[in-house]
Design an enzyme around this catalytic site. Structure first.
Site, mmCIF file in Angstrom:
data_model
loop_
_atom_site.group_PDB
_atom_site.id
_atom_site.type_symbol
_atom_site.label_atom_id
_atom_site.label_comp_id
_atom_site.label_asym_id
_atom_site.label_seq_id
_atom_site.Cartn_x
_atom_site.Cartn_y
_atom_site.Cartn_z
ATOM 1 N N GLU A 127 0.838 -1.219 0.000
ATOM 2 C CA GLU A 127 0.000 0.000 0.000
ATOM 3 C C GLU A 127 0.864 1.257 0.000
ATOM 4 O OE1 GLU A 127 -3.114 -0.080 -0.668
ATOM 5 O OE2 GLU A 127 -3.152 -2.266 -0.588
ATOM 6 N N GLU A 186 -0.094 -2.555 -9.852
ATOM 7 C CA GLU A 186 -0.095 -3.599 -8.815
ATOM 8 C C GLU A 186 1.256 -4.324 -8.778
ATOM 9 O OE1 GLU A 186 -2.129 -3.535 -6.603
ATOM 10 O OE2 GLU A 186 -4.061 -2.923 -7.384
HETATM 11 ZN ZN LIG Z 1 -2.500 -2.535 -4.840
#
Ligand SMILES: [Zn+2]
Length: 254
Positions: A127, A186
């Site tokens: 994060e 990601e």
């Molecule tokens: Zn993520």
């Protein structure tokens, strides 16, 4: 002749840009003093994200007992250059976590139930990766510009509020807590999470283990929808994320 041409050219360009600017001002009028696409500074985005975190904190039940103690023991030695990290647990049954540009990191209690301490550090690292790489900031910025444009179209004559409207604030909280990122974003955040674990002296397989678990959980029928799990259902290649992290940990071991 040359001068006259230049004059005409200038009038054209200046005339166009002046009226263009008026249109843009109108478009973003509802945004008040934080306003428009050109003047939306990093400071303004930071202020918006701070307000969005405050709003989320006030809307959620913040744990002050067992979860908070556990998170504190996991995170007390974590640090990232340039970020003043602060952590809170939301008592929620979604598997979710997010980080914000001011160093705020929020973990949902259900995620803590599902993960080991090392896996939580990996997810926190992931994060923070979205913050470090400006994914989180851009998500907020886009949400704000979209909401400013929408409210301007709907209520240009309502006057300028020098603050975010309630609905704009809600859109920002959504952009923060439920942001959907691209597969590339990601992958990059996973890399950051992996390096984060290694730097903090955590098991290098923690990122792999956390992603494997999230991937399995996302396939469960009735799994609560959350941004963290949605990444696995919306990106067809998401299972590759865990394998990439395993390869990196293997490499480090040799
Ligand atoms: Zn993520």
């Amino acid at each position: 002749m040359k001068n006259i041409t230049l004059l005409f050219f200038s009038v054209l360009v200046f005339g166009f840009s002046a009226s263009g600017q008026i249109k843009i001002n109108k478009l973003f009028k509802a945004g008040g003093d934080l306003i428009n696409a050109f003047t939306l500074t990093d400071d303004a985005v930071a202020e918006m994200s701070r307000r969005a975190v405050l709003a989320l904190d006030s809307m959620n039940k913040i744990d002050t007992s067992a979860y908070a103690l556990r998170l504190d023991s996991i995170t007390k030695d974590l640090s990232v250059d340039g970020l003043n990290l602060n952590f809170k647990v939301y008592q929620r049954d979604e598997l979710n976590a997010f980080a914000c540009g001011d160093g705020s990191v929020r973990i949902y209690s259900a995620l803590m139930d599902a993960m080991t301490n090392d896996e939580l550090v990996a997810i926190i690292g992931h994060e923070i990766g979205h913050v470090a790489r400006n994914d989180a900031k851009n998500s907020l910025k886009n949400a704000y510009l979209k909401s400013a444009a929408e409210s301007a179209a709907g209520s240009v004559s309502k006057g300028v509020a020098a603050q975010l409207s309630q609905s704009q604030l809600m859109e920002l909280t959504h952009a923060l807590a439920s942001a959907q990122y691209s597969q590339q974003q990601e992958y990059a955040a996973d890399e950051f999470g992996f390096e984060f674990c290694v730097r903090q002296g955590i098991d290098p397989y923690a990122m792999y283990n956390a992603l494997t678990k999230l991937s399995q959980l996302s396939k469960k029928p009735g799994a609560h929808a959350s941004a963290l799990l949605q990444a696995f259902s919306t990106h067809p290649d998401s299972d590759k994320r865990a394998e990439k992290m395993k390869a990196k940990a293997d490499e480090l071991q040799h």
